[in-house]
Design an enzyme around this catalytic site. Structure first.
Site, short mmCIF file in Angstrom:
data_model
loop_
_atom_site.label_atom_id
_atom_site.label_comp_id
_atom_site.label_asym_id
_atom_site.label_seq_id
_atom_site.Cartn_x
_atom_site.Cartn_y
_atom_site.Cartn_z
N TYR A 132 38.36 33.70 32.84
CA TYR A 132 38.05 34.76 33.82
C TYR A 132 36.94 35.69 33.36
CZ TYR A 132 42.99 33.58 34.69
OH TYR A 132 44.18 32.95 34.88
N ARG B 174 51.86 41.85 34.22
CA ARG B 174 50.84 42.34 33.29
C ARG B 174 51.11 43.77 32.80
NH1 ARG B 174 45.55 40.32 33.60
NH2 ARG B 174 46.01 39.65 35.72
N GLY C 85 50.96 43.25 40.44
CA GLY C 85 49.52 43.39 40.57
C GLY C 85 48.88 44.60 39.92
N CYS D 270 35.98 23.91 19.11
CA CYS D 270 34.73 23.18 19.30
C CYS D 270 34.28 23.34 20.74
CB CYS D 270 34.94 21.72 18.98
SG CYS D 270 34.92 21.49 17.23
N PRO E 26 56.21 43.41 38.69
CA PRO E 26 55.12 43.57 37.73
C PRO E 26 55.23 42.61 36.56
CG PRO E 26 56.78 45.28 37.43
CD PRO E 26 57.19 44.49 38.65
N1 LLP Z 1 54.40 38.08 41.76
C1 LLP Z 1 53.71 36.99 42.12
C2 LLP Z 1 54.15 36.23 43.28
C3 LLP Z 1 52.59 36.58 41.39
O1 LLP Z 1 51.91 35.52 41.78
C4 LLP Z 1 52.19 37.33 40.26
C5 LLP Z 1 51.04 36.92 39.46
C6 LLP Z 1 52.95 38.46 39.91
C7 LLP Z 1 54.03 38.81 40.68
C8 LLP Z 1 52.62 39.31 38.71
O2 LLP Z 1 51.39 39.91 38.83
P1 LLP Z 1 50.92 40.98 37.72
O3 LLP Z 1 51.81 42.19 37.85
O4 LLP Z 1 51.06 40.35 36.41
O5 LLP Z 1 49.52 41.26 38.09
N2 LLP Z 1 46.57 34.33 34.70
C9 LLP Z 1 45.92 35.44 35.39
C10 LLP Z 1 46.89 36.19 36.27
C11 LLP Z 1 47.59 35.34 37.28
C12 LLP Z 1 48.58 36.10 38.09
C13 LLP Z 1 49.45 35.18 38.87
N3 LLP Z 1 50.43 35.83 39.67
C14 LLP Z 1 45.28 36.36 34.36
O6 LLP Z 1 45.35 36.06 33.18
O7 LLP Z 1 44.67 37.36 34.73
#
Ligand code: LLP
Length: 442
Positions: free
Chosen positions: A338, A297, A252, A365, A295
């Protein structure tokens, strides 16, 4: 200590050479486009490795217990990335049979691949159990299917229980997951029932998992989460005699897409999480669990840029100037999905003054196919290389073939060398799944 990649707009190795060209990983971006075609994802190995190393170093520094970082491969799943992060000692979080297959084919040790998902099929669960991967159970159906397969195969799969922690984070509604009204995980009130069930189960339940949401800048949420989870973790141990030893706090951590974004460093995020875990354990008189985090992103987002070639322009006097590039919502669906904001530079004229305000449109398009609304850029002409920054996370992994655009190639750059990690799709690839019933042949 090097810079925290998630606070940078550009990959860590980005420089400008004597020709005023942008270089990444020692490779000039205009040359990469010439060699590998346009548009092109350019992934910087040093940035990915640095992010992995910073998560691990911070855990070593701030957490005296065992720990494991999992890369959330939904951010970008492909063989090269799985192998790259595994070589840095990370495990992998997968959410489908396809992501699981990719991680296994990349050679990632199965016991470090965790299968998540709110609607896993029996086949996906069977694939994970057969390979020896742990599962994160999301609901009663997961429990039922996993138990059936465990009995069939006479094995005791390691599982964790995913819970909805009831934390409401300030991020886009589509990527908020911690609040009570969410499709993911067990409601906290249901946990005693789940724990009671797991007392006599062929599954070996080792702990709890939760994920607050994504692109989060606050450190309060990651610090609060362990407090909530550990209360139930303790309940499972004391009231239900379950041998819980692991806690997974999800991912997150946000990244910088524009100058306005101000995320905390990777080290600060880890410190907030570990402070939460350590203080809750002290309060509850619990031994420190093995701590996992996931992590996505912040590992891969800042490491990649997308290079496009500028094409047509439309000037509407007094209204707006549209500059069109040769990709768009099919290679980066985040702006249209988003309202995500991005920044861009002109890779072949890095020193040119920012003389105009323009809107960068894709070639699809669809009126909403706008990659950047209102950005100050130099004068642009057809053939210029426009580079959009921080496109590593949820771009390739969410890419489509809308309008039958072939998906892009991706190169991994490091030390002046570029290696292909995803081959560009061809028109023939677009027809790979097509079947023409003979009676329709013209
Ligand atoms: N763990 C779980 C259970 C998750 O659902 C997610 C992301 C992560 C870890 C990784 O989260 P991060 O560190 O990447 O924030 N498509 C959306 C983001 C969807 C995230 C889904 N779950 C976007 O482009 O912003």
């Amino acid at each position: 200590m090097s810079l925290s990649p998630n606070q940078q707009l550009l990959p860590l190795t980005a420089r400008v050479n004597d020709h005023h060209h942008l270089t990444i990983g020692g490779c000039a971006v205009p040359e990469l486009v010439q060699t590998f075609g346009s548009p092109l994802y350019i992934l910087d190995e040093v940035t990915v490795r640095t992010a992995c190393q910073q998560y691990r170093a911070a855990l070593r520094e701030f957490y005296p217990g065992e720990h494991l970082v999992l890369y959330a491969s939904k951010a970008w799943s492909c063989l090269a990335l799985c192998a790259l992060v595994a070589s840095e000692g990370l495990g992998i979080d997968v959410v489908s049979g396809g992501e699981l297959y990719t991680a296994l084919q990349a050679g990632v040790p199965p016991h470090t691949i965790y299968l998540h998902g709110n609607n896993k099929s029996a086949q996906e669960i069977r694939e994970a159990i057969t390979a020896g991967c742990p599962l994160v159970l999301d609901n009663w159906q997961d429990i039922k299917i996993s138990e059936t397969i465990a009995r069939e195969q006479q094995v005791r799969p390691r599982v964790m229980v995913r819970v909805t922690p009831g934390i409401d984070c300030h991020t886009h509604a589509y990527i908020r997951t911690g609040q009570r009204d969410s499709k993911f995980g067990f409601d906290l009130e249901e946990l005693p029932q789940v724990f009671a069930h797991l007392q006599a189960s062929p599954l070996q339940c080792v702990g709890l998992h939760a994920h607050n949401g994504s692109q989060i800048f606050s450190l309060a949420h990651p610090q609060d989460l362990p407090q909530i989870l550990l209360k139930y973790y303790q309940l499972a141990r004391t009231e239900f005699g379950l041998d819980f030893t692991e806690l997974n706090v999800g991912g997150g951590l946000g990244i910088r897409y524009t100058e306005q974004d101000d995320p905390p460093t990777i080290a600060d995020w880890v410190k907030a999480v570990t402070t939460g875990v350590i203080s809750a354990c002290a309060q509850l008189n619990l031994p420190l669990p093995k701590l996992l985090c996931e992590p996505g992103r912040s590992i891969v987002g800042p490491a990649c840029v997308t290079a496009y070639t500028v094409g047509s322009q439309k000037v509407i006097p007094g209204v707006r100037t549209y500059i069109a590039v040769d990709g768009g919502m099919s290679d980066n669906p985040r702006p249209i999905t988003y309202q995500a904001q991005y920044r861009a530079v002109v890779a072949n004229r890095m020193n040119a003054p920012l003389s105009q305000r323009v809107t960068i449109a894709g070639k699809h398009c669809e009126s909403g196919d706008v990659l950047i609304q209102d950005i100050h850029l130099p004068e642009l002409e057809a053939g210029d290389i426009l580079v959009i920054l921080a496109t590593g996370a949820y771009n390739y992994s969410m890419a489509s073939n809308y309008n039958r655009l072939p998906r892009l190639a991706a190169v991994l750059v490091n030390n002046g060398t570029a290696e292909l990690i995803l081959q560009r799709e061809t028109y023939a690839d677009l027809l790979r799944q097509d079947r023409l019933p003979p009676r329709l042949r013209i």
